[in-house]
Design a protein around this motif. Sequence first.
Motif, PDB file in Angstrom:
ATOM      1  N   ALA A 157       2.015   8.876  13.514  1.00 16.57           N
ATOM      2  CA  ALA A 157       1.750   9.705  12.187  1.00 16.57           C
ATOM      3  C   ALA A 157       2.941   8.917  11.285  1.00 16.57           C
ATOM      4  O   ALA A 157       2.558   8.640   9.933  1.00 16.57           O
ATOM      5  N   SER A 158       4.162   8.767  11.676  1.00 15.05           N
ATOM      6  CA  SER A 158       5.116   8.019  10.685  1.00 15.05           C
ATOM      7  C   SER A 158       4.562   6.697  10.509  1.00 15.05           C
ATOM      8  O   SER A 158       4.691   6.147   9.291  1.00 15.05           O
ATOM      9  N   ALA A 159       4.252   5.935  11.350  1.00 15.53           N
ATOM     10  CA  ALA A 159       3.550   4.418  11.157  1.00 15.53           C
ATOM     11  C   ALA A 159       2.311   4.479  10.376  1.00 15.53           C
ATOM     12  O   ALA A 159       2.249   3.548   9.158  1.00 15.53           O
ATOM     13  N   GLY A 160       1.378   5.418  10.154  1.00 15.38           N
ATOM     14  CA  GLY A 160       0.338   5.604   9.375  1.00 15.38           C
ATOM     15  C   GLY A 160       0.783   5.959   8.094  1.00 15.38           C
ATOM     16  O   GLY A 160       0.177   5.442   7.127  1.00 15.38           O
ATOM     17  N   LEU A 161       1.764   7.002   7.979  1.00 11.83           N
ATOM     18  CA  LEU A 161       2.320   7.245   6.590  1.00 11.83           C
ATOM     19  C   LEU A 161       3.002   6.082   5.927  1.00 11.83           C
ATOM     20  O   LEU A 161       2.827   5.974   4.876  1.00 11.83           O
ATOM     21  N   SER A 162       3.837   5.228   6.771  1.00 14.84           N
ATOM     22  CA  SER A 162       4.589   4.193   6.134  1.00 14.84           C
ATOM     23  C   SER A 162       3.388   3.026   5.743  1.00 14.84           C
ATOM     24  O   SER A 162       3.703   2.663   4.555  1.00 14.84           O
ATOM     25  N   PHE A 163       2.326   2.924   6.615  1.00 12.54           N
ATOM     26  CA  PHE A 163       1.320   1.862   6.159  1.00 12.54           C
ATOM     27  C   PHE A 163       0.663   2.448   4.754  1.00 12.54           C
ATOM     28  O   PHE A 163       0.366   1.381   3.874  1.00 12.54           O
ATOM     29  N   VAL A 164       0.385   3.776   4.846  1.00 11.11           N
ATOM     30  CA  VAL A 164      -0.263   4.183   3.415  1.00 11.11           C
ATOM     31  C   VAL A 164       0.737   3.862   2.102  1.00 11.11           C
ATOM     32  O   VAL A 164       0.160   3.483   1.009  1.00 11.11           O
ATOM     33  N   VAL A 165       2.100   4.180   2.349  1.00 11.72           N
ATOM     34  CA  VAL A 165       3.131   4.218   1.453  1.00 11.72           C
ATOM     35  C   VAL A 165       3.143   2.583   0.770  1.00 11.72           C
ATOM     36  O   VAL A 165       3.142   2.233  -0.269  1.00 11.72           O
ATOM     37  N   PHE A 166       3.048   1.795   2.003  1.00 11.56           N
ATOM     38  CA  PHE A 166       3.445   0.198   1.652  1.00 11.56           C
ATOM     39  C   PHE A 166       2.005  -0.207   0.858  1.00 11.56           C
ATOM     40  O   PHE A 166       2.176  -1.096  -0.031  1.00 11.56           O
ATOM     41  N   THR A 167       0.896   0.189   1.280  1.00 16.56           N
ATOM     42  CA  THR A 167      -0.333  -0.244   0.699  1.00 16.56           C
ATOM     43  C   THR A 167      -0.435   0.112  -0.711  1.00 16.56           C
ATOM     44  O   THR A 167      -0.740  -0.505  -1.639  1.00 16.56           O
ATOM     45  N   TRP A 169       0.500  -4.544  -8.200  1.00 20.62           N
ATOM     46  CA  TRP A 169      -0.663  -5.638  -8.560  1.00 20.62           C
ATOM     47  C   TRP A 169      -1.099  -4.918 -10.194  1.00 20.62           C
ATOM     48  O   TRP A 169      -1.609  -5.919 -10.756  1.00 20.62           O
ATOM     49  N   ARG A 170      -1.453  -3.839 -10.161  1.00 16.63           N
ATOM     50  CA  ARG A 170      -1.867  -3.290 -11.371  1.00 16.63           C
ATOM     51  C   ARG A 170      -0.876  -3.514 -12.669  1.00 16.63           C
ATOM     52  O   ARG A 170      -1.353  -4.088 -13.543  1.00 16.63           O
ATOM     53  N   CYS A 171       0.320  -3.266 -12.240  1.00 18.47           N
ATOM     54  CA  CYS A 171       0.988  -3.841 -13.321  1.00 18.47           C
ATOM     55  C   CYS A 171       1.179  -5.046 -13.599  1.00 18.47           C
ATOM     56  O   CYS A 171       1.198  -5.505 -14.974  1.00 18.47           O
TER      57      CYS A 171
END
Length: 416
Positions: A376-386, A393-395
């Motif tokens: 779960a932590s790895a998944g959350l970290s991936f979402v935050v990083f993405t 990129w938008r900025c």
Amino acid sequence: MYGVVLATVLINAVVCDDLLAVVVIYRHGDRTPIQPYPTDPYRNASYWPVGFGQLTNVSYTLLGKMQHYLLGKWLRDRYASFLSPHYSEKDFYLRSTDADRTLMSAEANLAGLYPPHADQIWDPAIPWQPIPIHTMPELEDNLLSMKKNCPKYNLLITQLFKTPYFVNISHKNHDLYAYLTKNSGTLIASLESLEYLYNTMFIETLYNLTLPDWARVVYPSKLKPWADLSFATPCWTQDLARLKTGPLFHEIVEHFTNATKNVTGFLKFRAYSAHDITIANVLNTMGAFQVHGPPYASTIMLELRRGAGEYVNIFYKNSSIVQNITAKGCDFNCKFDDFVSLLRPIVISRDEWNLECQLEWYYYYHLDDLQYVIYASAGLSFVVFTLSIWMVWRCCKRMPKGGVTAYTQLPSDEVA
């Protein structure tokens, strides 16, 4: 596995004055083998009075059809002051699994329970009357036959047989399984397949047929204990019991609840015609299963009574003997509220069963609590990083070359 509390008593009739409702569950009568094994010397149908898996006559040993006819008469005597001798669809309901032997057993039982009286006699020469038997196709039935597919149950039972206790049984029986497989011509690699083979041999000896030499070496002493144990496995855990007998107990509890509330249209007597495994599963779910193969016409009776309050008595008739059954965690006179509480983790409606049986993704992956936290932590970290990369990129996309903000003409600006 649940505990066992049994007391043996002889009971021929009951006091019915305080009875509110009854549920009866019985196994079918004597049958022929369902499917003889490949090397079976009696696999030819000519050795048998009826087709394979069918209810027999054999009235001279009080089995088959006669056995259930007599059980029906016994039930008539037991509930004489509770159940009117005059059949009424407003009092009585019977359900059967969709198997010839259970349907025919139900018919024979009804002939003994409800012989026609007075205006129900439609032909003086035929002491019988037609009474409805309800059923549904086995592969759609998640109430009584419990053969409707349940992926979650299949996974849980597979996991059970991978536990050390059952792995040890497989290791212990390795040579026995190999011996049976070699001589019977069919794969024997589990308690269930061993029980099927044992049951065929049991029926053949019941009919005075001589078993092959190789079979006499192991039958019955080396097979019976494992065949009996197989009846305990379908409801070995609470989770398994919930998915195997939960819908049936939901109907029983609802039936008794309606009786306590005197619901309009309430039917006071319900009967179920089923199988040996049904009897074992019901007893095991209540924590009152003494490991054995339930015999032909074995019967469970659940009786709701009213004294100082409502309470439930449970009986098991596995021969001429009727046993008092005490559900685990309750007295023999089990208060109805306690009975409901004990079954609450098990009871599940048929619609809820359909939903619960579907496997969610997490059932495919057997993770402990720490593994769930890590993933779960790895998944959350991936979402935050993405999300961070996307925002950068938008900025950058809005920033002009050279880092100087460009002038954008607004609609209200005048052109010089």
